[in-house]
Design a protein around this motif. Structure first.
Motif, PDB file in Angstrom:
ATOM      1  N   ASP A 100      -1.073 -11.078  11.122  1.00  0.00           N
ATOM      2  CA  ASP A 100      -1.430  -9.633  12.209  1.00  0.00           C
ATOM      3  C   ASP A 100       0.405  -8.898  11.667  1.00  0.00           C
ATOM      4  O   ASP A 100       1.075  -9.311  11.535  1.00  0.00           O
ATOM      5  N   GLY A 101      -0.084  -7.135  12.011  1.00  0.00           N
ATOM      6  CA  GLY A 101       0.989  -6.497  11.716  1.00  0.00           C
ATOM      7  C   GLY A 101       1.005  -6.479   9.937  1.00  0.00           C
ATOM      8  O   GLY A 101       2.261  -5.403   9.348  1.00  0.00           O
ATOM      9  N   ASP A 102       0.633  -6.882   8.658  1.00  0.00           N
ATOM     10  CA  ASP A 102       1.119  -6.670   7.811  1.00  0.00           C
ATOM     11  C   ASP A 102       0.323  -5.295   6.754  1.00  0.00           C
ATOM     12  O   ASP A 102       0.897  -5.161   5.901  1.00  0.00           O
ATOM     13  N   TYR A 103      -0.892  -5.430   7.801  1.00  0.00           N
ATOM     14  CA  TYR A 103      -1.350  -4.185   6.824  1.00  0.00           C
ATOM     15  C   TYR A 103      -1.904  -3.267   8.303  1.00  0.00           C
ATOM     16  O   TYR A 103      -2.513  -3.561   8.803  1.00  0.00           O
ATOM     17  N   TYR A 104      -2.090  -1.424   8.119  1.00  0.00           N
ATOM     18  CA  TYR A 104      -3.576  -1.213   8.600  1.00  0.00           C
ATOM     19  C   TYR A 104      -4.542   0.221   8.085  1.00  0.00           C
ATOM     20  O   TYR A 104      -4.306   0.008   6.769  1.00  0.00           O
ATOM     21  N   LEU A 105      -5.251  -0.080   8.778  1.00  0.00           N
ATOM     22  CA  LEU A 105      -5.866   0.959   7.696  1.00  0.00           C
ATOM     23  C   LEU A 105      -5.948   2.175   7.653  1.00  0.00           C
ATOM     24  O   LEU A 105      -6.156   2.937   8.952  1.00  0.00           O
ATOM     25  N   THR A 106      -5.541   3.069   6.725  1.00  0.00           N
ATOM     26  CA  THR A 106      -6.115   4.628   7.214  1.00  0.00           C
ATOM     27  C   THR A 106      -7.313   4.982   7.451  1.00  0.00           C
ATOM     28  O   THR A 106      -7.961   4.469   7.398  1.00  0.00           O
ATOM     29  N   PRO A 107      -6.787   6.762   7.739  1.00  0.00           N
ATOM     30  CA  PRO A 107      -8.526   6.983   8.037  1.00  0.00           C
ATOM     31  C   PRO A 107      -9.044   6.992   6.929  1.00  0.00           C
ATOM     32  O   PRO A 107     -10.458   7.140   7.015  1.00  0.00           O
ATOM     33  N   ASP A 108      -8.484   6.811   5.308  1.00  0.00           N
ATOM     34  CA  ASP A 108      -9.968   7.176   4.427  1.00  0.00           C
ATOM     35  C   ASP A 108     -10.370   5.359   4.527  1.00  0.00           C
ATOM     36  O   ASP A 108     -11.570   4.881   3.620  1.00  0.00           O
ATOM     37  N   GLY A 109      -9.826   4.181   5.235  1.00  0.00           N
ATOM     38  CA  GLY A 109     -10.821   3.319   4.913  1.00  0.00           C
ATOM     39  C   GLY A 109      -9.717   2.303   4.027  1.00  0.00           C
ATOM     40  O   GLY A 109      -9.457   1.034   3.814  1.00  0.00           O
ATOM     41  N   TYR A 110      -8.269   2.613   3.789  1.00  0.00           N
ATOM     42  CA  TYR A 110      -7.472   2.180   2.786  1.00  0.00           C
ATOM     43  C   TYR A 110      -6.316   1.106   3.425  1.00  0.00           C
ATOM     44  O   TYR A 110      -6.079   0.975   4.266  1.00  0.00           O
ATOM     45  N   ARG A 111      -6.062  -0.003   2.881  1.00  0.00           N
ATOM     46  CA  ARG A 111      -5.048  -0.984   3.409  1.00  0.00           C
ATOM     47  C   ARG A 111      -3.703  -0.387   3.365  1.00  0.00           C
ATOM     48  O   ARG A 111      -3.691  -0.345   1.969  1.00  0.00           O
ATOM     49  N   CYS A 112      -2.880  -0.128   4.200  1.00  0.00           N
ATOM     50  CA  CYS A 112      -1.846   0.055   4.083  1.00  0.00           C
ATOM     51  C   CYS A 112      -0.671  -1.041   4.130  1.00  0.00           C
ATOM     52  O   CYS A 112      -0.849  -1.347   5.610  1.00  0.00           O
ATOM     53  N   PHE A 113      -0.287  -1.377   3.459  1.00  0.00           N
ATOM     54  CA  PHE A 113       0.808  -3.263   3.256  1.00  0.00           C
ATOM     55  C   PHE A 113       2.541  -1.962   4.358  1.00  0.00           C
ATOM     56  O   PHE A 113       2.764  -0.824   4.118  1.00  0.00           O
ATOM     57  N   THR A 114       2.662  -3.224   5.212  1.00  0.00           N
ATOM     58  CA  THR A 114       3.755  -2.943   6.734  1.00  0.00           C
ATOM     59  C   THR A 114       5.188  -3.123   5.845  1.00  0.00           C
ATOM     60  O   THR A 114       5.303  -4.316   5.514  1.00  0.00           O
TER      61      THR A 114
END
Length: 51
Positions: free
Chosen positions: A9-23
Motif C-alpha cells: 500500500d502506498g507504492d503506487y496509484y492509478l492515473t486517470p488513464d489507468g497507468y500505475r504511477c510509482f510513488t
C-alpha cells in the motif's frame, strides 16, 4: 537480474488513464534512479538536463 520488490500500500496509484504511477515510497525502496524521468523521483534526476 533485477531484484523483485513486492508492492505494498502506498507504492503506487492509478492515473486517470489507468497507468500505475510509482510513488516516492516505492522509488526509495527500490534504492536507485532508473533515469526514466519518473514523476515522483526522490533522486533529483531531470531527464531534460541529461543529454
Amino acid at each position: 537480474m533485477k531484484k523483485h520488490i513486492p508492492l505494498e500500500d502506498g507504492d503506487y496509484y492509478l492515473t486517470p488513464d489507468g497507468y500505475r504511477c510509482f510513488t516516492e515510497q516505492y522509488h526509495l525502496k527500490r534504492g536507485y534512479c532508473c533515469k526514466n524521468g519518473c514523476r515522483h523521483c526522490p533522486y533529483g534526476y531531470d531527464k531534460n538536463k541529461d543529454h
